[in-house]
Design an enzyme around this catalytic site. Sequence first.
Site, PDB file in Angstrom:
ATOM      1  N   GLY A   1       7.309   3.713   2.601  1.00 12.45           N
ATOM      2  CA  GLY A   1       7.746   4.928   3.296  1.00 12.45           C
ATOM      3  C   GLY A   1       9.242   4.902   3.564  1.00 12.45           C
ATOM      4  N   LYS A   2       9.692   5.966   4.185  1.00  8.23           N
ATOM      5  CA  LYS A   2      11.108   6.096   4.516  1.00  8.23           C
ATOM      6  C   LYS A   2      11.498   5.050   5.576  1.00  8.23           C
ATOM      7  CE  LYS A   2      12.166  10.150   6.254  1.00  8.23           C
ATOM      8  NZ  LYS A   2      12.760  10.120   7.567  1.00  8.23           N
ATOM      9  N   GLU A   3      10.599   4.850   6.526  1.00  7.04           N
ATOM     10  CA  GLU A   3      10.945   3.976   7.646  1.00  7.04           C
ATOM     11  C   GLU A   3      10.213   2.648   7.645  1.00  7.04           C
ATOM     12  OE1 GLU A   3      10.711   6.591  11.145  1.00  7.04           O
ATOM     13  OE2 GLU A   3      12.733   7.147  10.502  1.00  7.04           O
TER      14      GLU A   3
ATOM     15  N   ASP B   1      -0.217   5.992  12.245  1.00 10.67           N
ATOM     16  CA  ASP B   1       1.213   6.274  12.400  1.00 10.67           C
ATOM     17  C   ASP B   1       1.550   6.710  13.828  1.00 10.67           C
ATOM     18  OD1 ASP B   1       3.783   6.336  11.533  1.00 10.67           O
ATOM     19  OD2 ASP B   1       3.544   7.971  10.104  1.00 10.67           O
TER      20      ASP B   1
ATOM     21  N   ASP C   1       3.195  13.397  15.787  1.00 14.54           N
ATOM     22  CA  ASP C   1       3.370  13.553  14.335  1.00 14.54           C
ATOM     23  C   ASP C   1       2.010  13.752  13.677  1.00 14.54           C
ATOM     24  OD1 ASP C   1       4.650  13.757  11.896  1.00 14.54           O
ATOM     25  OD2 ASP C   1       5.027  11.616  11.681  1.00 14.54           O
TER      26      ASP C   1
ATOM     27  N   ILE D   1       0.854  -1.203   0.000  1.00 11.08           N
ATOM     28  CA  ILE D   1       0.000   0.000   0.000  1.00 11.08           C
ATOM     29  C   ILE D   1       0.879   1.239   0.000  1.00 11.08           C
ATOM     30  CG2 ILE D   1      -1.765   1.311   1.272  1.00 11.08           C
ATOM     31  CD1 ILE D   1      -2.558  -1.266   2.718  1.00 11.08           C
TER      32      ILE D   1
ATOM     33  N   LYS E   1       2.347  -3.506   8.775  1.00 14.35           N
ATOM     34  CA  LYS E   1       3.384  -2.473   8.666  1.00 14.35           C
ATOM     35  C   LYS E   1       4.719  -3.086   9.085  1.00 14.35           C
ATOM     36  CE  LYS E   1       4.283   2.308  10.159  1.00 14.35           C
ATOM     37  NZ  LYS E   1       3.715   3.471  10.877  1.00 14.35           N
TER      38      LYS E   1
HETATM   39  N1  LIG Z   1      -4.258   0.495   9.124  1.00 15.04           N
HETATM   40  C1  LIG Z   1      -4.120   0.914   7.868  1.00 15.04           C
HETATM   41  N2  LIG Z   1      -5.062   0.650   6.941  1.00 15.04           N
HETATM   42  C2  LIG Z   1      -4.916   1.076   5.654  1.00 15.04           C
HETATM   43  N3  LIG Z   1      -3.854   1.764   5.212  1.00 15.04           N
HETATM   44  C3  LIG Z   1      -2.881   2.067   6.096  1.00 15.04           C
HETATM   45  C4  LIG Z   1      -2.964   1.665   7.455  1.00 15.04           C
HETATM   46  N4  LIG Z   1      -1.854   2.096   8.099  1.00 15.04           N
HETATM   47  C5  LIG Z   1      -1.120   2.735   7.170  1.00 15.04           C
HETATM   48  N5  LIG Z   1      -1.724   2.729   5.966  1.00 15.04           N
HETATM   49  C6  LIG Z   1      -1.226   3.319   4.708  1.00 15.04           C
HETATM   50  O1  LIG Z   1       0.196   3.333   4.727  1.00 15.04           O
HETATM   51  C7  LIG Z   1       0.680   4.677   4.699  1.00 15.04           C
HETATM   52  C8  LIG Z   1       1.889   4.824   5.599  1.00 15.04           C
HETATM   53  O2  LIG Z   1       1.535   4.492   6.925  1.00 15.04           O
HETATM   54  P1  LIG Z   1       2.124   5.282   8.156  1.00 15.04           P
HETATM   55  O3  LIG Z   1       1.709   4.525   9.387  1.00 15.04           O
HETATM   56  O4  LIG Z   1       1.747   6.721   8.082  1.00 15.04           O
HETATM   57  O5  LIG Z   1       3.693   5.068   7.978  1.00 15.04           O
HETATM   58  P2  LIG Z   1       4.898   6.031   7.544  1.00 15.04           P
HETATM   59  O6  LIG Z   1       4.354   7.434   7.384  1.00 15.04           O
HETATM   60  O7  LIG Z   1       5.848   5.906   8.669  1.00 15.04           O
HETATM   61  O8  LIG Z   1       5.405   5.453   6.272  1.00 15.04           O
HETATM   62  C9  LIG Z   1      -0.509   5.534   5.082  1.00 15.04           C
HETATM   63  O9  LIG Z   1      -0.444   6.813   4.536  1.00 15.04           O
HETATM   64  C10 LIG Z   1      -1.673   4.762   4.522  1.00 15.04           C
HETATM   65  O10 LIG Z   1      -1.778   4.993   3.131  1.00 15.04           O
HETATM   66 MG   LIG Z   2       2.835   8.499   8.137  1.00 13.89          MG
END
Ligand SMILES: Nc1ncnc2c1ncn2[C@@H]1O[C@H](COP(=O)(O)OP(=O)(O)O)[C@@H](O)[C@H]1O
Ligand SMILES: [Mg+2]
Length: 255
Positions: free
Chosen positions: A55-57, A203, A186, A52, A74
């Site tokens: 990301g950076k981390e 996040d 954040d 989906i 994740k």
């Molecule tokens: N529980 C979830 N259900 C659906 N999509 C998710 C979910 N958690 C994260 N995502 C998707 O993944 C992306 C990155 O997740 P995030 O937790 O913000 O991680 P990071 O910003 O550290 O990469 C989100 O912008 C969203 O698109």
């Molecule tokens: Mg995020």
Amino acid sequence: MTDDSKEEFDFRKFFPDEDVRKIFAKVFDRSAISAVHSLASKGYFDVLEYVISTGKEAHVFRAVDAAGHFRAVKIYKIETTDFKHMSKYLHGDVRFQGIKNNRRDLIYAWTRKEFKNLLLLNKAGVRAPLPIAFKNNVLVMEFVGENGQASPVLKEKPAKDIEKVHAALVDFMARMLFKVELVHGDLSEYNLLNKGEEIVLIDCGQAVLNSHPLAKTFFERDIANISKYLNNNGFKITKEALTEEIRSKKSLFKK
Ligand SMILES: Nc1ncnc2c1ncn2[C@@H]1O[C@H](COP(=O)(O)OP(=O)(O)O)[C@@H](O)[C@H]1O
Ligand SMILES: [Mg+2]
């Protein structure tokens, strides 16, 4: 699964999608594969279907379990993650004292922290994904989406009614602060999903308890980001007024 039993892991079964296999070959090591295997063998999901978000981390995948329920998985990257940045949020949080200061231990602790924070948020009545399980750097949680499609972030899909966003954010921030003494750290339009006009907070790895020495700084930064977002989207409010509004909810949410 032991460390030297990588062969046992059937990549095509767990990762039918070629892009997912490529990511695993390139980005993740044996411990992540082992964690995926272990979580899958416990039934938390059957297959990591597709990515989906890269990301950076962390990478986020859609997964599906045997009954056809979608999950979000994740997985934090070990090699490229800025673990010095993570260290600031872990040390100082009383829940994570005594964590060793090496990359791997910090990232595992971070994953556990995100799981715990999601539990607290749900306990406080904040709309955030329900955490399901974690192992090493892998976190399994509720998939937030509609008709199998992950919900977009507020940045990509602005809400129709900015007043509703304002009300939801005041409610979230007050519940976090007063019900479970947590500061997100954040908060922005990049970490709020728009699920058919319902706002969902995501996040949460960096969220700290209010007793953390930097909690006030993080809270003020959240206020600054959110008031900027609201103002840019037609809801005029100062940082001071937003803070005051959250504080005025204290008696409603005090433990
Ligand atoms: N529980 C979830 N259900 C659906 N999509 C998710 C979910 N958690 C994260 N995502 C998707 O993944 C992306 C990155 O997740 P995030 O937790 O913000 O991680 P990071 O910003 O550290 O990469 C989100 O912008 C969203 O698109
Ligand atoms: Mg995020």
